[in-house]
Scaffold this active site. Structure first.
Site, mmCIF file in Angstrom:
data_model
loop_
_atom_site.group_PDB
_atom_site.id
_atom_site.type_symbol
_atom_site.label_atom_id
_atom_site.label_comp_id
_atom_site.label_asym_id
_atom_site.label_seq_id
_atom_site.Cartn_x
_atom_site.Cartn_y
_atom_site.Cartn_z
ATOM 1 N N ASP A 1 -10.331 -4.527 -4.394
ATOM 2 C CA ASP A 1 -9.714 -3.556 -3.490
ATOM 3 C C ASP A 1 -10.479 -2.236 -3.569
ATOM 4 O O ASP A 1 -10.502 -1.580 -4.612
ATOM 5 C CB ASP A 1 -8.251 -3.350 -3.888
ATOM 6 C CG ASP A 1 -7.447 -2.585 -2.858
ATOM 7 O OD1 ASP A 1 -8.049 -1.922 -1.991
ATOM 8 O OD2 ASP A 1 -6.208 -2.655 -2.932
ATOM 9 N N HIS B 1 -7.965 -5.195 -0.058
ATOM 10 C CA HIS B 1 -6.671 -4.520 0.095
ATOM 11 C C HIS B 1 -5.610 -5.403 0.743
ATOM 12 O O HIS B 1 -4.424 -5.092 0.664
ATOM 13 C CB HIS B 1 -6.863 -3.233 0.901
ATOM 14 C CG HIS B 1 -5.717 -2.287 0.793
ATOM 15 N ND1 HIS B 1 -5.203 -1.856 -0.422
ATOM 16 C CD2 HIS B 1 -4.949 -1.681 1.748
ATOM 17 C CE1 HIS B 1 -4.192 -1.037 -0.218
ATOM 18 N NE2 HIS B 1 -4.017 -0.915 1.087
ATOM 19 N N SER C 1 0.835 -1.196 0.000
ATOM 20 C CA SER C 1 0.000 0.000 0.000
ATOM 21 C C SER C 1 0.875 1.253 0.000
ATOM 22 O O SER C 1 1.607 1.485 -0.952
ATOM 23 C CB SER C 1 -0.974 -0.048 1.183
ATOM 24 O OG SER C 1 -1.971 0.947 1.051
ATOM 25 N N GLN C 2 0.826 2.085 1.036
ATOM 26 C CA GLN C 2 1.727 3.235 1.101
ATOM 27 C C GLN C 2 3.175 2.782 0.965
ATOM 28 O O GLN C 2 3.982 3.427 0.289
ATOM 29 C CB GLN C 2 1.531 3.971 2.428
ATOM 30 C CG GLN C 2 2.499 5.121 2.652
ATOM 31 C CD GLN C 2 2.301 5.744 4.014
ATOM 32 O OE1 GLN C 2 1.708 6.804 4.132
ATOM 33 N NE2 GLN C 2 2.779 5.092 5.059
#
Length: 321
Positions: free
Chosen positions: A271, A300, A185-186
């Site tokens: 997601d 996710h 993710s990030q």
């Protein structure tokens, strides 16, 4: 359920992102400024109940020379310099507890896990403050300084991510020629950016990367963190041009156009946090060789441990002598 484009269209989707004309100069100047600040690298061994790994508390200079924390985990008794994974953390998290996240060191790598400035109370612990002034922002980090690319939060965060690789290469346990980056993710967005900004890496792994094709993302998902940007623009209605210009400097599609190291991506078609089209936008723009795992029935979390197992095989090959 599926909320984005059909899979066949995803596989050919191309972003219309228009990156700033001075994108390359912006990042060259930013990193040169950070490196010119110097700063000390400190490594302190920890006492832990682990019998197969050693853990070290690391502090290194990040953006503007500001101190950033990390954990270094290495196999106990390893000799010589090791292939190394630098890992970045997902939104809201920090470097966590020293006894967490032991897979990569247990598999024989040196593992440097970077803390995330100003985060680390959402789902894992953090120890690094964000020292910059912010100005008006929506709750969260995604809009901190968003109207000025030089003050934007992700300029600092991505600079920290590059400097984490610089720091790793100074550690005695690390083979500086065999370093890869990884994140979810990030953290996946950071790995993608670093793959472009540090071109002599061996490999990058980006699970469902955040910060890709951002102008599309903020219009096709209602989930946070992208929702923070939409909420900001819903109040600051006349600032769209300034906000989108700033976001262009940190968009993963722009970094993908510049990254040539072997990369492994994953995308989850259900997601709601990182829309799958935004991941395909980065994959389809990527300049180097790419592997892609498509998880049709996941959100996710993407492939979870199956992503890790596949990434482990990928990284063993990429970091092999």
């Amino acid at each position: 359920m599926y909320t984005d484009l059909p899979e066949a269209e995803l596989r050919t989707y191309r972003s219309a992102l228009r990156e700033p004309d001075d994108f390359d100069a912006f990042w060259a100047d930013t990193l040169a400024e950070a490196r010119a600040c110097g700063g000390d690298l400190a490594v302190t061994p920890l006492e832990t109940p682990l019998t197969g790994l050693d853990v070290f508390d690391v502090t290194f200079p990040g953006f503007a020379g500001q101190s950033v924390r990390a954990w270094l985990r290495v196999p106990r008794g390893a000799t010589g310099r090791l292939p190394t994974i630098v890992q970045y953390v997902g939104y809201g998290g920090g470097r966590g507890h020293p006894l967490e996240n032991l897979l990569w060191a247990a598999a024989g790598f040196a593992h440097l896990q970077m803390d995330t400035r100003g985060q680390g109370s959402g789902w894992s612990r953090g120890d690094t403050p964000d020292l910059a002034g912010a100005g008006p922002q929506a709750p969260g980090m995604a809009t901190r300084g968003i109207e000025d690319p030089r003050r934007y939060y992700y300029r600092r965060f991505l600079t920290d991510a590059v400097r984490a690789v610089d720091a790793a290469r100074r550690l005695p346990a690390v083979d500086p020629g065999r370093v890869a980056v990884l994140g979810h993710s990030q953290g996946g967005g950071a790995a993608l950016a670093v793959a472009a900004l540090v071109p002599d890496l061996r490999a990058a792994v980006a699970y469902v990367p955040f910060l890709c094709d951002i102008p599309r993302a903020v219009t096709v998902t209602d989930a946070h963190p992208y929702r923070e940007i939409r909420d900001y623009l819903a109040v600051h209605r006349d600032r769209e041009e300034a906000v989108l210009r700033t976001l262009g400097y940190v968009d993963g599609v722009a970094f993908a156009r510049r990254a040539g190291v072997p990369a492994r991506f994953s995308v989850a078609l259900m997601d709601e946090i990182v829309p799958p089209s935004t991941v395909f936008a980065a994959v389809n723009a990527y300049r180097g060789p790419v592997e892609l795992a498509v998880w049709r029935y996941n959100g996710h979390e993407a492939g979870g441990i199956d992503d890790d197992a596949a990434a482990l095989d990928f990284l063993r090959t990429a970091l092999d002598d």
